[in-house]
Design an enzyme around this catalytic site. Structure first.
Site: not given
Length: 321
Positions: A233, A262, A289
Site C-alpha cells: 500500500r 495515486e 498498482h
C-alpha cells in the site's frame, strides 16, 4: 414464512466469471459497477451481502444504511477500506480473497526487482535513443543479495518462494506470527533485517501502525544502502523520505507499484514535487498498482471469494416473512 436466496449488491467492476459462480452457489445479485456512494447508501438496505473491490469505503455511515447486511466480500487482499471494528460490532462476516492474487503479486515483485538490479528500464530507454552503454548498465545479481520481507502472509510467502529460486538469502519478519520459517525464508527480528538486508520489500496491510512506516528514521536505521520495493500500500512509505534517501545514496533504488496518492491529477504541491523527482530518476521503477492485477488473478479472486461464502454457509436460503 418462505425461504429465499440471499441477495448481494456488487458495487464495483468485476470479471464476468463471478456471475455464474454466484448463481451456482445459490445467490441472487444486483451488479452495479458504476454505482455512486449516494446511490449505494440509498439502495443497500434490503441486501444480505455486499461485494466491493477498491472503490467503496465501508464505514459507520454506510453500515447505518444496511440493517440486513450479513456479510461483505472484498475482491482483493487488503481490508483498509473497511472499518473492521464497526463491522464486527454488527456481527457482519468479512471475506477477502487474500490467496487469489498472491502469485501475481510475487511475480510482479520479483520482476520489478530484477529490472531494478539490472537497469532494464534505463538500458531500454537508452538503446531506443541510440545509446549502447554496456558498462554504464552493468547490474547486480539477485543471488548475491540479502532480501528482507516485512510481512509474511499470502503475498510475502508467494514472493519468498519465487526469490528462493535465485539463491538469494531471504529474511522475513511478521509481527503477528511465530515459528514461521520455511524452505523459502528465515524468520528473524526486524532489527536483523535493518542490519543485514540489501533489499527491503513490503508485504503488510495499511493500518494506523503501518502508515508512513518507512520514513527518514527507518531509512537511517538501515545499516547498508538498500533497494526498496513496495507492492503493498502506498501510504506505508513516505515518498519524500525516499527521495531524500535516493539523494543521499542510502536508498540505492526503488521499485514502487503503489504511491501515497495515486490520483496523479490531484497531487498536492509537495506530492507533485516528490513525484516529479521519482519519475525523473533512472533509479526508480514505477507501475500503476498492478501487482496482483493479472488476467488470471482477476478470475481466481472470484473463485476464492465464492468458495469462502459457501464454506461459511452464507449462501443458505433465508426464511423471510
Amino acid at each position: 414464512m418462505s425461504e429465499t436466496q440471499p441477495t448481494i449488491l456488487i458495487a464495483d467492476e468485476m470479471h464476468p466469471s463471478l456471475f455464474p459462480m454466484l448463481t451456482e452457489a445459490g445467490f441472487q445479485f444486483d451488479y452495479q459497477p458504476t454505482i455512486s456512494r449516494a446511490q449505494l447508501l440509498d439502495q443497500l438496505a434490503p441486501f444480505d451481502g455486499l461485494i466491493i473491490r477498491s472503490k467503496t469505503t465501508v464505514d459507520e455511515a454506510l453500515l447505518q444504511q444496511a440493517p440486513n447486511l450479513r456479510f461483505i466480500g472484498r475482491a482483493g487482499a487488503g481490508l483498509d477500506l473497511l472499518d473492521l471494528d464497526a463491522v464486527a460490532q454488527r456481527g457482519i462476516a468479512v471475506f477477502h480473497a487474500g490467496t487469489g492474487n498472491r502469485d501475481a503479486v510475487g511475480e510482479q515483485a520479483v520482476g520489478m526487482l530484477l529490472a531494478l538490479l539490472t537497469n532494464v528500464v534505463r538500458a531500454d530507454a537508452e538503446v531506443r535513443r541510440g545509446i549502447w552503454d554496456r558498462e554504464g548498465n552493468r547490474g547486480y545479481e539477485l543471488g548475491s543479495l540479502t532480501v528482507g520481507l516485512i510481512g509474511y502472509g499470502n503475498n510475502g510467502q508467494a514472493t519468498a518462494r519465487r526469490l528462493s529460486g535465485f539463491g538469494c538469502r531471504v529474511l522475513c519478519y511478521d509481527k503477528y506470527r511465530t515459528d514461521y520459517s520455511d524452505a523459502y525464508a528465515t524468520e528473524t527480528a526486524i532489527e536483523a533485517i535493518q542490519n543485514e538486508a540489501d533489499v527491503l520489500s513490503l508485504h503488510i496491510p495499511l493500518t494506523g501502525e503501518t502508515r508512513m512506516l518507512i520514513n527518514d528514521a527507518w531509512i537511517e536505521r538501515m545499516a547498508k544502502p538498500f533497494y526498496l520495493m513496495n507492492v503493498a500500500r502506498g501510504e506505508i512509505v513516505e515518498l519524500a523520505a525516499v527521495v531524500r534517501g535516493l539523494e543521499s545514496g542510502k536508498v540505492r533504488g526503488a521499485a514502487l507499484d503503489v504511491l501515497e496518492n495515486e490520483k496523479l491529477a490531484k497531487l498536492t504541491p509537495d506530492q507533485q514535487a516528490t513525484f516529479d523527482y521519482l519519475r525523473g530518476s533512472d533509479r526508480v521503477i514505477l507501475t500503476p498498482h498492478i501487482a496482483g492485477w493479472t488476467h488470471e488473478s482477476y478470475v481466481r479472486i472470484n473463485r476464492v471469494l465464492v468458495d469462502q461464502f459457501v464454506q461459511a454457509g452464507v449462501n443458505t436460503p433465508l426464511s423471510r416473512a
